[in-house]
Design an enzyme around this catalytic site. Structure first.
Site, PDB file in Angstrom:
ATOM      1  N   LEU A  37       0.714  -1.155   0.095  1.00 40.60           N
ATOM      2  CA  LEU A  37      -0.004  -0.050  -0.185  1.00 40.60           C
ATOM      3  C   LEU A  37       0.938   1.356  -0.071  1.00 40.60           C
ATOM      4  O   LEU A  37       1.823   1.467   0.831  1.00 40.60           O
ATOM      5  CB  LEU A  37      -0.833  -0.088   1.135  1.00 40.60           C
ATOM      6  CG  LEU A  37      -2.012  -1.183   1.380  1.00 40.60           C
ATOM      7  CD1 LEU A  37      -2.286  -1.259   2.642  1.00 40.60           C
ATOM      8  CD2 LEU A  37      -3.318  -1.078   0.303  1.00 40.60           C
ATOM      9  N   HIS A  38       0.665   1.964  -0.870  1.00 42.52           N
ATOM     10  CA  HIS A  38       1.323   3.343  -1.116  1.00 42.52           C
ATOM     11  C   HIS A  38       0.667   4.390  -1.736  1.00 42.52           C
ATOM     12  O   HIS A  38       1.449   5.538  -1.658  1.00 42.52           O
ATOM     13  CB  HIS A  38       2.729   3.035  -1.984  1.00 42.52           C
ATOM     14  CG  HIS A  38       2.352   2.770  -3.182  1.00 42.52           C
ATOM     15  ND1 HIS A  38       1.637   1.676  -3.888  1.00 42.52           N
ATOM     16  CD2 HIS A  38       2.485   3.817  -4.334  1.00 42.52           C
ATOM     17  CE1 HIS A  38       1.592   1.944  -5.219  1.00 42.52           C
ATOM     18  NE2 HIS A  38       2.144   3.199  -5.420  1.00 42.52           N
ATOM     19  N   ARG A  39      -0.677   4.483  -1.994  1.00 43.80           N
ATOM     20  CA  ARG A  39      -1.333   5.553  -2.643  1.00 43.80           C
ATOM     21  C   ARG A  39      -1.331   6.686  -1.755  1.00 43.80           C
ATOM     22  O   ARG A  39      -1.869   6.371  -0.450  1.00 43.80           O
ATOM     23  CB  ARG A  39      -2.537   5.148  -3.297  1.00 43.80           C
ATOM     24  CG  ARG A  39      -2.505   4.118  -4.391  1.00 43.80           C
ATOM     25  CD  ARG A  39      -2.097   4.751  -5.497  1.00 43.80           C
ATOM     26  NE  ARG A  39      -1.980   3.663  -6.738  1.00 43.80           N
ATOM     27  CZ  ARG A  39      -2.059   4.068  -8.050  1.00 43.80           C
ATOM     28  NH1 ARG A  39      -1.677   5.257  -8.317  1.00 43.80           N
ATOM     29  NH2 ARG A  39      -1.839   3.061  -8.890  1.00 43.80           N
TER      30      ARG A  39
ATOM     31  N   ASP B 121      -2.939  -1.301  -3.356  1.00 47.11           N
ATOM     32  CA  ASP B 121      -3.810  -0.236  -3.925  1.00 47.11           C
ATOM     33  C   ASP B 121      -3.101   0.224  -5.230  1.00 47.11           C
ATOM     34  O   ASP B 121      -3.228   1.119  -6.013  1.00 47.11           O
ATOM     35  CB  ASP B 121      -3.872   1.136  -3.104  1.00 47.11           C
ATOM     36  CG  ASP B 121      -2.226   1.558  -2.558  1.00 47.11           C
ATOM     37  OD1 ASP B 121      -1.389   0.853  -2.861  1.00 47.11           O
ATOM     38  OD2 ASP B 121      -2.390   2.388  -1.609  1.00 47.11           O
TER      39      ASP B 121
END
Length: 365
Positions: free
Chosen positions: A204-206, A283
């Site tokens: 997850l990095h958005r 994501d």
């Protein structure tokens, strides 16, 4: 015929590999690589060139760190100089990152034709910077290469001339098919002491998931919920790592007993880890596609996706509700080995890059 291929981030490197090979096999094509430097660390850049057998870029713009506006301005100035020197016939951009739009704009301003690979993808959410990048890049492009039928429909609605649009399949899957066996030979899961289907991969990095303290706390709650049911393997993106430190949440994550934190992984290591997972929580747009091809259950922590084919084939689910009940249900369903998925999307067959090369040559005349 000279074509300049632009890359800037990890997904671009992976998708360029099959394109560069296809272009190199065509004697009429002179293919060069421009790396903007948007991802320029060893873990996020150099290792991908090495594993994917890509040559060192002909140009590295070495853009400065900063927000999207600052990076766009830096790319416009530096890429314009490259274009003035090389005078290519085409500039090829991939995906939806800052480098994609900035280089497409620089080329269009110089009257150089733009090729957009992964055109037509739409989430319907213009608050996403990626969505704005996609729409604007498509408007500037002369050739638009689409991965799935929804992309063709989106471009038709936006008034893009039909002769510019080509449904060719997915170059990301070209790369996966080529490198799958090499990833298996690395046997990353054995080195990590894991067995197949015993763990969930989380990536997850958005910005909307990790850029505020509230959203990042929600992510940690999700990870903790999953870790009660399965071991969680969490390769931490630099953006996520920076925000964990910023909000003082790194200690909370490290204290979770059934969570293993890893640094950013190479392409082959991550591919092996993903293919042997019970499920993936992400994501990332590309991971949605890769898990669809591999038929690995995927939970996408977003309210919408620009890749609807991953939903209709049944491997991917969107989740905006991070309740323990919904997450637990997903993990239990992903552990059902009897669950069957539909076949891979049409044209995701490993030959998309070759189709693209032939179409560019025909368009060049």
């Amino acid at each position: 015929m000279k074509i300049m291929n632009v890359v800037g981030t990890r997904p671009n490197f992976i998708k360029l590999a099959p394109l560069y090979r296809a272009f190199s096999s065509e004697p009429e094509m002179c293919s060069k690589i421009v790396h903007t430097g948007q991802h320029n660390s060893l873990s996020m850049s150099d290792v991908f060139f090495q594993q994917l057998a890509l040559p060192q870029p002909d140009y590295n713009l070495c853009i400065k760190a900063g927000n999207a506006t600052q990076q766009t301005a830096d790319i416009l100035v530096k890429f314009e100089r490259v274009l003035a020197k090389e005078r290519p016939d085409w500039v090829l951009v991939i995906g939806d990152v800052t480098s994609t739009l900035a280089c497409a704009l620089a080329a269009a301003q110089q009257g150089i034709r733009v090729v957009h690979v992964e055109a037509g993808l739409r989430s319907g959410d213009r608050q996403m910077p990626e969505e704005r990048n996609r729409i604007l890049t498509d408007a500037l492009s002369e050739l638009l290469f689409v991965t799935e039928p929804a992309g063709v429909q989106n471009l038709q609605r936006e008034g893009i001339a039909a002769h510019k649009v080509h449904w060719v399949g997915n170059v990301l899957i070209d790369a996966l098919i080529q490198y799958r066996s090499q990833a298996a030979e690395l046997n990353t899961i054995e080195h990590l002491g894991l067995s197949g289907k015993s763990y969930v991969v989380c990536t997850l990095h958005r910005p909307f998931n990790v850029d505020t303290e509230t959203s990042l706390r929600n992510v940690l709650e999700l990870i903790e919920t999953v870790s009660v049911l399965k071991t969680v393997i969490f390769p931490v993106h630099p953006r996520t790592q920076a925000n964990l430190l910023k909000f003082g949440l790194e200690g909370q994550l490290m204290a979770m007993p059934n969570v293993r934190l890893l640094g950013p992984l190479s392409y082959l290591d991550f591919l092996n880890l993903m293919e042997n997972a019970a499920a993936v929580i992400t994501d990332s747009g590309g991971v949605q596609e890769e898990t669809t091809y591999l038929q690995i259950p995927c939970l996408t922590v977003r309210p919408s996706t620009e890749r609807p084919i991953t939903l209709t084939l049944g491997t991917n689910q969107l989740i905006d509700d991070l309740s323990k009940q919904s997450i637990g249900q997903f993990i239990r369903e992903s552990s059902d080995s009897k669950k069957a998925y539909k076949s891979s999307p049409v044209l995701w067959d490993g030959r998309s890059a070759n189709r693209i090369a032939k179409i560019i040559l025909a368009a060049h005349g």
